[in-house]
Design an enzyme around this catalytic site. Structure first.
Site, PDB file in Angstrom:
ATOM      1  N   GLU A 154      36.531  -9.113  36.934  1.00 11.64           N
ATOM      2  CA  GLU A 154      36.613 -10.427  36.296  1.00 11.64           C
ATOM      3  C   GLU A 154      35.736 -11.460  37.016  1.00 11.64           C
ATOM      4  O   GLU A 154      36.119 -12.621  37.169  1.00 11.64           O
ATOM      5  CB  GLU A 154      38.070 -10.908  36.262  1.00 11.64           C
ATOM      6  CG  GLU A 154      38.995  -9.966  35.508  1.00 11.64           C
ATOM      7  CD  GLU A 154      40.419 -10.515  35.368  1.00 11.64           C
ATOM      8  OE1 GLU A 154      40.636 -11.689  35.693  1.00 11.64           O
ATOM      9  OE2 GLU A 154      41.295  -9.750  34.915  1.00 11.64           O
ATOM     10  N   GLU A 255      43.407  -2.722  33.870  1.00 13.25           N
ATOM     11  CA  GLU A 255      44.690  -3.383  34.110  1.00 13.25           C
ATOM     12  C   GLU A 255      45.353  -3.586  32.755  1.00 13.25           C
ATOM     13  O   GLU A 255      44.692  -3.947  31.785  1.00 13.25           O
ATOM     14  CB  GLU A 255      44.533  -4.755  34.769  1.00 13.25           C
ATOM     15  CG  GLU A 255      44.075  -4.767  36.208  1.00 13.25           C
ATOM     16  CD  GLU A 255      43.878  -6.178  36.745  1.00 13.25           C
ATOM     17  OE1 GLU A 255      43.355  -6.301  37.859  1.00 13.25           O
ATOM     18  OE2 GLU A 255      44.247  -7.152  36.060  1.00 13.25           O
TER      19      GLU A 255
END
Length: 508
Positions: A154, A255
Site C-alpha cells: 500500500e 490481506e
C-alpha cells in the site's frame, strides 16, 4: 526456490541427516503450481506479526518459543502459508524456519521495514534502501520454504501518492535482478490498498512494459466483505475479480477479513476458494493471526511466552477453512491466456510517465560524487536534530537554486544523476551546489566541512561508474525532461506534489 548443487553439498556435509525441504512453488502464467506434483497452489495463509510484549524491533521468526506455540496452531487450522511484514535479518531464524518447513508452511516476506521503506510522500529508491533489502534477501534465500517477496505494501494509497509506485517498480526490477544473480528464482510482487480511484492504474502499471520490471504477482488488500449479510456481489468482490480475469500474472488477496462484525465468520472464503474466484485468484492471506490493538486477531499471544488464548474468530476460521477445497488445473494442462497490461497514461489520477523508471542505485557513483565535493557534511551519520535542521536548509536552498542532480519528476520521467544516492549524499551534493554560488559552507545545527583539494576532480566521470547490479554506468537524466527543471515547480518545503515533482526528501 532450491539450493544450488554446491550449497546442498555444503549443507549435507554439515548435518548428519538429510533435511526436509518443501516442494518448489513456481509460476506459470497467472497461477502458482507445485513444481513436483504439478498441482495448482492456493494460498491458505494468515498475516503473522505478533506485537504484544515486543521490546525493540519486531521479528516473530526470531522467537522460537512463539514459533513452537504458533506453528502447532497453523497446522490445526490447515494453513500452508504465512505472511510476515517485518524481520531483523541480523537475528537467527533457523529454528523457526525449520519448524515452519516441517509443518509444510511457506513464507511470504515483505522486503521493506519501517526504517528502510519507500516513503509514499517523499519517495526515493536509493543505495541505502537497496543495500538493506539485499542483506535480507541474502539471509532468507537459503530457506526452501521462502515462497515469495513483497516489495511494497500500500505504498501508493491515493492519487497524490502515485509517484511512489515508480520507485516501487524500480525496486522490483532491481531486486528481481539481484535474486536472479544469486541463483534463486523467488518471485517478487506488490500488495495494493484497493483504492477505487487508482485501482486499475496500479493493476496495469505493475504488469506493463519491460518484463524485467514487472511484478511477478499482484496482491490486493481488501476489507469489503463484512458479515454474513454481505454477498459476493454486494461486497465488491465480484468487481475485483472481473478486474483480474485477463491478468497475465498471478493475483491473490494479500490481506482480507473485515472485522466490523465480530465474531467474524469468514463467508468470503467460500467464494475465494470456490468457483466465484478460484479460477482467477490464487487464494489469500487472512488478516491477522494475533489480537492486537486493531482487533483483528484469532488468538492472543505475547512474545517469548508459550501461552495462547483463542478469540471468538478462531473456531469460525478453522471450520470455514476445513469446508473449502479449491479445485485447480494441472500445470501440464494449463495454457496461459492472460494479457500483458497497457501502461496507464499521465492524468488526474496518475502522475507517472510509465515508460521511464528511476535508475538502479550505484554506490560507486555516489561515492565518486562525494569525493568530488568542496563542501560536504562532516559526517553522513546524523542525529535526529541534525536531520531536521538539514532538511529545512535543503528546502530553502532548492527553492533558490536548481537541485536537478538529486531530484525527480515522475510525471516527466526525469531522474537526476544522483537521485538514487542516499539522503545524506543527496544533501551533501546540494550543500556543494550552494557553496559554488555563495561560497558559504555552513548550515545552522549541522556540522559541515570544506575540502580544499577533492580526491575526484571530474564529477562527470562518476556517471561512468557501474551500478549496484554491475551494469555499465550512464547518465540517468532523460533527454526529453531536460527542457524544464523539475525543481523549478517544486515547493520549498521539498514535499512531493501531486504532479510528481520533487527536489526533495534530501535529508529525510
Amino acid at each position: 526456490m532450491k539450493f544450488s548443487a554446491l550449497a546442498a553439498a555444503c549443507v549435507g556435509a554439515m548435518v548428519a541427516a538429510p533435511t526436509f525441504a518443501l516442494d518448489n512453488i513456481v509460476i506459470k502464467g497467472s497461477k502458482f503450481f507445485n513444481e513436483k506434483t504439478g498441482e495448482q497452489f492456493f494460498f491458505k495463509g494468515v498475516a503473522y506479526q505478533p506485537r504484544t510484549g515486543v521490546s525493540g524491533d519486531l521479528d516473530p521468526l526470531a522467537d522460537p518459543i512463539g514459533c513452537k506455540r504458533d506453528v502447532a496452531v497453523f497446522k490445526e487450522l490447515g494453513l500452508n502459508s504465512i505472511r510476515v511484514y517485518e524481520v531483523d535479518y541480523s537475528k537467527d531464524h533457523d529454528e523457526c524456519m525449520k519448524m515452519l518447513e516441517d509443518a509444510g508452511i511457506y513464507l511470504v516476506l515483505d522486503m521493506p521495514s519501517p526504517k528502510y521503506a519507500i516513503n509514499r510522500a517523499q519517495p526515493y529508491w536509493d543505495e541505502e534502501l537497496m543495500g538493506e533489502w539485499k542483506k535480507k534477501v541474502d539471509v532468507f534465500s537459503k530457506y526452501s520454504n521462502l515462497l515469495a517477496w513483497i516489495a511494497g505494501n500500500e505504498v501508493t494509497n491515493d492519487k497524490d501518492t502515485t509517484p511512489a509506485s515508480a520507485f516501487v517498480k524500480a525496486a522490483i526490477r532491481d531486486m528481481k535482478a539481484y535474486i536472479k544473480s544469486k541463483g534463486h528464482s523467488t518471485p517478487v510482487g506488490y500488495a495494493d490498498n484497493d483504492d477505487m480511484n487508482i485501482r486499475m492504474n496500479l493493476i496495469d502499471y505493475f504488469n506493463c512494459g519491460d518484463e524485467a520490471a514487472r511484478a511477478d504477482f499482484y496482491g490486493i488488500n481488501i476489507y469489503r466483505w463484512c458479515g454474513d449479510k454481505t454477498t459476493f456481489k454486494t461486497s465488491g468482490y465480484e468487481d475485483v475479480t472481473k478486474n483480474m480475469t485477463d491478468y497475465s500474472i498471478p493475483s491473490l488477496l494479500t490481506e482480507f477479513g473485515c472485522n466490523k462484525v465480530r465474531p467474524r465468520t469468514f463467508p468470503e472464503l467460500k467464494s475465494l476458494y470456490g468457483s466465484d474466484m478460484n479460477t482467477v485468484f490464487s487464494g489469500g492471506i487472512m488478516y491477522e493471526y494475533s489480537e492486537e490493538d486493531n482487533d483483528y486477531g484469532i488468538v492472543s499471544v505475547s512474545y517469548g511466552n508459550s501461552k495462547l488464548t483463542k478469540t471468538g474468530d478462531y473456531d469460525n476460521l478453522k471450520k470455514t477453512l476445513a469446508a473449502v477445497n479449491p479445485k485447480g488445473v494441472k500445470m501440464s494442462d494449463y495454457k496461459p491466456a492472460g494479457k500483458e497490461s497497457t501502461c496507464p497514461s499521465v492524468g488526474p489520477n496518475w502522475h507517472i510517465k510509465s515508460d521511464v523508471l528511476p535508475p538502479t542505485p550505484s554506490t560507486a557513483r555516489c561515492s565518486c560524487m562525494m569525493d568530488s565535493l568542496s563542501c560536504t557534511l562532516a559526517s553522513t551519520t546524523l542525529t535526529k536534530e541534525e536531520g531536521t535542521s538539514l532538511g529545512e536548509a535543503m528546502g530553502y536552498i532548492c527553492g533558490q537554486t536548481s537541485c536537478d542532480g538529486v531530484s525527480h519528476n515522475t510525471t516527466k520521467g526525469f531522474y537526476g544523476d544522483y537521485s538514487a544516492c542516499s539522503s545524506a549524499h543527496r544533501s551533501a551534493w546540494v550543500l556543494n551546489e550552494n557553496y559554488g554560488k555563495s561560497k558559504k559552507c555552513e548550515v545552522d545545527g549541522v556540522k559541515t566541512t570544506s575540502v580544499k583539494s577533492p580526491k575526484q576532480k571530474d564529477q562527470g566521470s562518476c556517471l561512468k561508474m557501474k551500478d549496484d547490479l554491475n551494469n555499465a554506468g550512464a547518465s540517468s537524466t532523460t533527454s526529453d525532461s531536460k527542457s524544464k527543471s523539475p525543481s523549478s515547480s517544486s515547493s520549498s518545503s521539498g514535499k512531493t506534489s501531486a504532479s510528481g515533482n520533487s527536489a526533495s526528501s534530501i535529508a529525510s
